[in-house]
Design an enzyme around this catalytic site. Structure first.
Site, short mmCIF file in Angstrom:
data_model
loop_
_atom_site.label_atom_id
_atom_site.label_comp_id
_atom_site.label_asym_id
_atom_site.label_seq_id
_atom_site.Cartn_x
_atom_site.Cartn_y
_atom_site.Cartn_z
N GLU A 1 -19.92 -4.53 22.36
CA GLU A 1 -19.03 -5.64 22.71
C GLU A 1 -17.69 -5.57 21.99
OE1 GLU A 1 -22.14 -6.02 21.54
OE2 GLU A 1 -23.27 -6.69 23.29
N HIS B 1 0.84 -1.20 0.00
CA HIS B 1 0.00 0.00 0.00
C HIS B 1 0.88 1.26 0.00
CE1 HIS B 1 -2.43 -3.28 1.61
NE2 HIS B 1 -3.49 -2.63 1.22
N HIS C 1 -29.94 -16.23 21.78
CA HIS C 1 -29.12 -15.95 22.96
C HIS C 1 -28.39 -17.19 23.47
CE1 HIS C 1 -31.04 -12.12 22.76
NE2 HIS C 1 -30.57 -11.71 23.91
N HIS D 1 -4.03 2.81 -3.79
CA HIS D 1 -4.28 2.43 -2.40
C HIS D 1 -3.59 1.12 -2.06
CE1 HIS D 1 -6.65 1.75 1.31
NE2 HIS D 1 -6.53 0.49 0.93
#
Lengths: 698, 698
Positions: free
Chosen positions: A439, A30, A501, A281
């Site tokens: 989280e 890069h 969950h 990039h």
């Protein structure tokens, strides 16, 4: 003003050609950002950051986080310039086997690198933890010093890219940092508006500055493009270093807010045809473009890695600035030391990775109790007991304090005074962390805290939501950081919250990750030994996996000592002579195995029960011990764990049986679910008989 | 104005006592939000949303997303009121085994539930995909209709909580939605400022409205608290439904921006002592508080689940409104149908989960080629070939289009006209998706798109960053959504980007997840069959795992047909008679196994090579087939996969050997890394000999 002379300008241009050359040599990488950020990086290393290249581990140093880790050359070239140990040959070895210049910066690998970055968003999110750690460390060791006067005061500098700010983890962390009023955090947003898919307008058109203001950050905008497009094609591009430095000075004055300096740049400036394009990039520019860039900058297009002697001599002079800053700091440190002998003793212990006197005695022991206690609740009692003994310990939860039992009772929250609530009192120097429902940012912040080095930290959520923080967990493992992830509600046994969950695959997915210890204790006393062992390790993260539901506290006069947890697995209940079958269980299923052993005994089958809270610790034991616990000759084996059986076959072997659950859960009472899904004494007994039969059949 | 009569008010209050009763009965759950959001939910179901309770699958319906899924009662009670099939007994069975009212709403389980929610942030993030799908579907089937006149125009309604908006995934999705100018998306932010850790001031103090404005949303604030605190303790709380409805009407007028209506509420209103507290968020209120609430609202505290006949009779009248809306829509649909016979044929095919004529013929076949092609590049060619044949197929990448090869060449981008770039042209109706560097939001959006039902969608990133999107992948699996995750750069073979970018544990972690097919094809033709098979499934997600590096295209006249991929594993190269050893490989290691077989043959060892691109598909084959491919009698087995060996023991067995890599990678050339890490012909040969010896030794 920055006061750059011609040689500074030449040095900055040297950065650009070195970046182009280094990527060109290896053929990939890069180059673009390293070229266009050369002035910023040079300014930071040469004039702004408090660093001492001769002592990269100096605890008084500012921290530097290259959140756009793909632009590692941005940092490597400055490390070379500043004299951290990197030389031109290292730049030539970019991205090759064994080099000090890997594709992304790696902490503990290259001197001067404070953090491993690469996954976008991770660096800036971890920097929030670094800034928090600086404040907590000051609160622990030097709380009464006037602002900016403590040897523990330092700043955290970040360079982030468009990509970093698109990632949700940076958004979470940005909100947290604003809330925490982290005035010691200064981030640069390299707003070149080019990513791999070229012009970011195709996907990213929000007002980033306004967003950070909404988080409570101090935001400044420095537009080197002067309104022109990311291509810089209107010919108006001016790298106004003085304006940038002015913004930096202003940011330093703002001590109650983190700072974002949005710097509009043209990627790969001044590469004549590839500036401001996605091509520049993430790919080598090509020989022609490199040569053209060199010509433009007055370098010999036929030479590579050209660094004039006076340039490197000039840049290396920054060592003097570093020594001076370090000496000044030493004076303030020495006076702190003489005024705070106890603090200094503590600091010495922390620097030496020592544990406090009375560490082992601080742990509660839990009486045998058939009704028992959830391992999460046991963990909470243990943390509360450790609170007064281990000032370096702190932690909290992603909005599940009461569920995760992550609060050291009686300790203050880490929160700006104004944001104390009815439920939580504290101060900016507190120890109970409130991450909000974020989280992944929690995980990244924990990593940043651990990288800061002087404290031990933990953070909790439900095990199922470890999914939200896997990128952070993986970076903890890669960086070998002693972070403890407390994950409760560890199976369908959590009950009514249902399949979204209830973890099924999570234990397996965490065990599959290199470098992470996964510990699922079977009762309260196993939980205590688990915490003790975790805290005795300073070189790796741990996942502590805890039950929502109560687990019987085993009678250790009848069964083996929980000290065996430290070895990862141990014989909890044995038979006389060679067992007919070995029952291997973790966590809430240990008791099930114990009961099944009794039932098997009634029909004359001699079963050994092995509690195996941590497979990683067990694998590190000598072979003798492992063979003692799991004799190769005993091939009748049953594993029991309320999770996917995936990955258990290597423990139970071809003749063994793995009792688990390989589908999603359901919403109902936890006990009922465990029964419905086959976690019963009868199922274990049947599996044991099957396995014995399989062995007998050959 | 809403024009509510006394009976509407009574109905809303009935919601509150039902919510309190239902949680009280089961003993756990989330009563608070269902109580305080009763007016909003009632307004939406009774007066605002275009829905027809008699036809929950009506394709013209508005979609409803309860992002705060823990407040499932908010939806269940309205489904009961509206006559979707839920009755009072279902509410009484809340959160119990086999009920239609699980802890969190589950799509395909309870009529009227459009999406499974629960993990915070997931619902609102998926709603962005639903809104995108509505636009794309219109573009596919009815592009020329005036705004708001097409039968494919519908709105997506979301209720989100503080927790939803703390999660990074909602931030990513919010930015994406603003960029995409999704005027058909209207979200309510239930700003009660209470979460499990009570007052959210302890962790969440940003200006949410300003943040969403920065994303480009239309934001309105409706403050029922009139400036009072989240506790509502100043006695100023007024549930001004007219103000809320006015905001809704204004949001409907804004067609070029998604809308956020921030509604300040008092959680658990009007519970006398627990309103505005964390206790009322996630626990039963207790008998006393429930009774007190009932008294306050004029209900008999001694009765539970009290619903007056005239209340339910009144609310069920909404069915008329639904039938009317449906009839109106049918008229517009019928005229569309007669004007667009081809579109209608396509729609019928899509509704029937059919594949287009010429589907199988559309796939390219790849000539044998030792140099070969990366499987990611093969995938790109396949997608490009499918583009014209399958108008329902669309997809893209999280800013890695060129790396993931996820672009169907020649197809337009899905992007507002103003945000086309030099690199990407398109329109709001395009097919190439640009998610930006937002992997988790991409995953959630893909899920929302799949839930919308009429298209097939895929999204790509690097395999290592599947970690960022695991929450979305898990929800795809739970909801059985036919989403394809394209994950390239699938091993250390990717090379120089180093350990942060090199997957090690990911294949294992994905295989451990229930309900997800993980496919890692070994060459270009396997990639074609993989895509074909994936698209033939309509009931589950797939992970397509592809190489960065070129893989030889095997000569299928010499080796077995790639059609075997559809069975998950197949004998690629065989021996005469029973093989001495079976080499089992996936992806880039298939060729290694093929080469090792030749070397083994030279020393007289007869090796079978099994290509095993998808363990899940293989496990679904009849036992006969599985035993044919992997005869139980042949216990000498070697697996080869450039990933953790975790989870391979059950395939290779006790006598087998699993060649893998159980540590993090490094930054260097990919070929070199594979060699350094032991992926060589010699290593496979040695392992084969070892395994044969192990079998011989018994």
């Amino acid at each position: 003003a920055a006061g750059w002379s011609d040689i500074d300008v030449r040095a900055v241009d040297t950065v650009r050609v070195l970046a182009a050359d280094a990527v060109q040599k290896v053929g990939n990488g890069h180059p673009g950002t390293a070229m266009s950020l050369a002035p910023l990086a040079y300014l930071l290393y040469q004039q702004v950051m408090r660093i001492d290249p001769s002592d990269p581990e100096w605890i008084g140093r500012d921290r530097f986080v290259l959140s756009c880790g793909h632009s590692s050359l941005t940092q490597y070239i400055q490390l070379y310039f500043s004299g951290y140990g990197l030389e031109l040959d290292d730049l030539k070895a970019l991205r090759t086997w064994g080099s000090l210049t890997p594709g992304h910066p790696e902490v503990h690998h290259t001197k001067g690198v404070d953090i491993t970055t690469g996954p976008l968003g991770s660096g800036i999110a971890s920097s929030v933890g670094m800034a928090m750690a600086a404040r907590r460390t000051r609160g622990m060791l030097d709380p009464d010093a006037a602002p900016g006067t403590s040897p523990f005061d330092h700043r955290v500098w970040v360079i982030a890219s468009d990509g970093d700010l698109m990632e949700g983890v940076s958004a979470e962390a940005g909100s947290l940092a604003g809330h925490q009023e982290l005035g010691n955090l200064i981030a640069f947003y390299d707003q070149n508006q080019i990513s791999i898919e070229d012009d970011t307008n195709v996907s990213f058109t929000e007002d980033v500055a306004a967003r950070y203001r909404a988080y409570g950050w101090h935001v400044q905008e420095v537009d080197w493009r002067r309104g022109s497009s990311p291509k810089g094609d209107e010919g108006t591009y001016v790298e106004d270093v003085d304006a940038l430095l002015a913004a930096i000075e202003e940011a330093k004055q703002v001590t109650d807010k983190p700072s974002l300096i949005a710097l509009k740049t043209v990627l790969a400036w001044p590469a004549p045809t590839k500036q401001g394009t996605g091509k520049a990039h993430g790919s080598a520019l090509g020989d022609e473009e490199v040569a053209a860039t060199k010509k433009l900058l007055g370098f010999d297009p036929d030479k590579t890695f050209e660094v004039e002697d006076d340039v490197i001599a000039h840049t290396r002079k920054v060592a003097d600035r570093g020594r001076e800053a370090h000496a000044q700091w030493q004076t303030s440190f020495d006076s702190w030391k003489s005024a705070n002998p106890e603090g200094h003793t503590l600091l010495e212990r922390l620097l030496g990775n020592g544990l406090p006197d009375g560490f082992e005695d601080a742990f509660p022991t839990f009486e045998a109790d058939a009704k028992g206690i959830a391992s999460r609740a046991a963990s909470g009692k243990i943390l509360t007991a450790l609170g007064p003994v281990m000032p370096e310990l702190w932690g909290g939860s992603a909005d599940l304090a009461e569920s995760n039992n992550t609060t050291m009772e009686g300790q203050p929250s880490f929160v700006p005074d104004n944001w104390q609530t009815t439920a939580w009192s504290g101060s900016p120097y507190g120890r109970v962390l409130h991450f909000g429902i974020r989280e992944n940012a929690m995980g990244m912040a924990l990593n940043g805290i651990a990288l800061s080095g002087l404290t031990r930290v933990y953070g909790g959520t439900f095990l199922v939501f470890s999914d939200y923080m896997r990128p952070a967990v993986r970076l903890a493992a890669i960086q070998k950081l002693p972070v403890t992830f407390v994950w409760t509600h560890d199976s369908v046994g959590l009950g009514e919250d249902g399949p979204t969950h209830q973890p099924i695959e999570h234990l397996a997915t965490l065990r599959a990750m290199p470098g992470l210890d996964v510990i699922r204790p079977g009762d309260a006393n196993e939980t205590a030994v688990a915490w003790r062992t975790i805290l005795q390790h300073f070189d790796r993260p741990a996942a502590l996996v805890l039950s929502r539901q109560a687990l019987p506290t085993l009678d250790r006069t009848e069964y083996a000592s929980a000290d065996g947890v430290a070895k990862g697995a141990y014989v909890l209940a044995d038979t006389d002579g060679t067992p007919d079958v070995i029952l291997i269980a973790t966590g809430s299923e240990v008791d099930l195995a114990v009961q099944a052993r009794k039932t098997l005994a009634e029909s004359g089958v001699a079963a050994r029960v092995v509690s195996m809270p941590c497979r990683e610790w067990f694998e590190q034991q000598p072979e003798d011990y492992r063979n003692e616990v799991l004799p190769p000759s005993v091939r009748a084996r049953v594993s029991v764990e309320a999770a996917t059986p995936f990955g258990w076959h290597d423990i139970v072997g071809d003749a063994g049986r793995a009792i688990g659950i390989d589908h999603f859960g359901a919403s109902a009472d936890g006990k009922l679910l465990l029964e419905k899904f086959g976690f019963t004494v009868e199922a274990v007994v049947t599996a044991a008989q099957d396995s014995i039969a399989a062995v007998a059949a050959g």
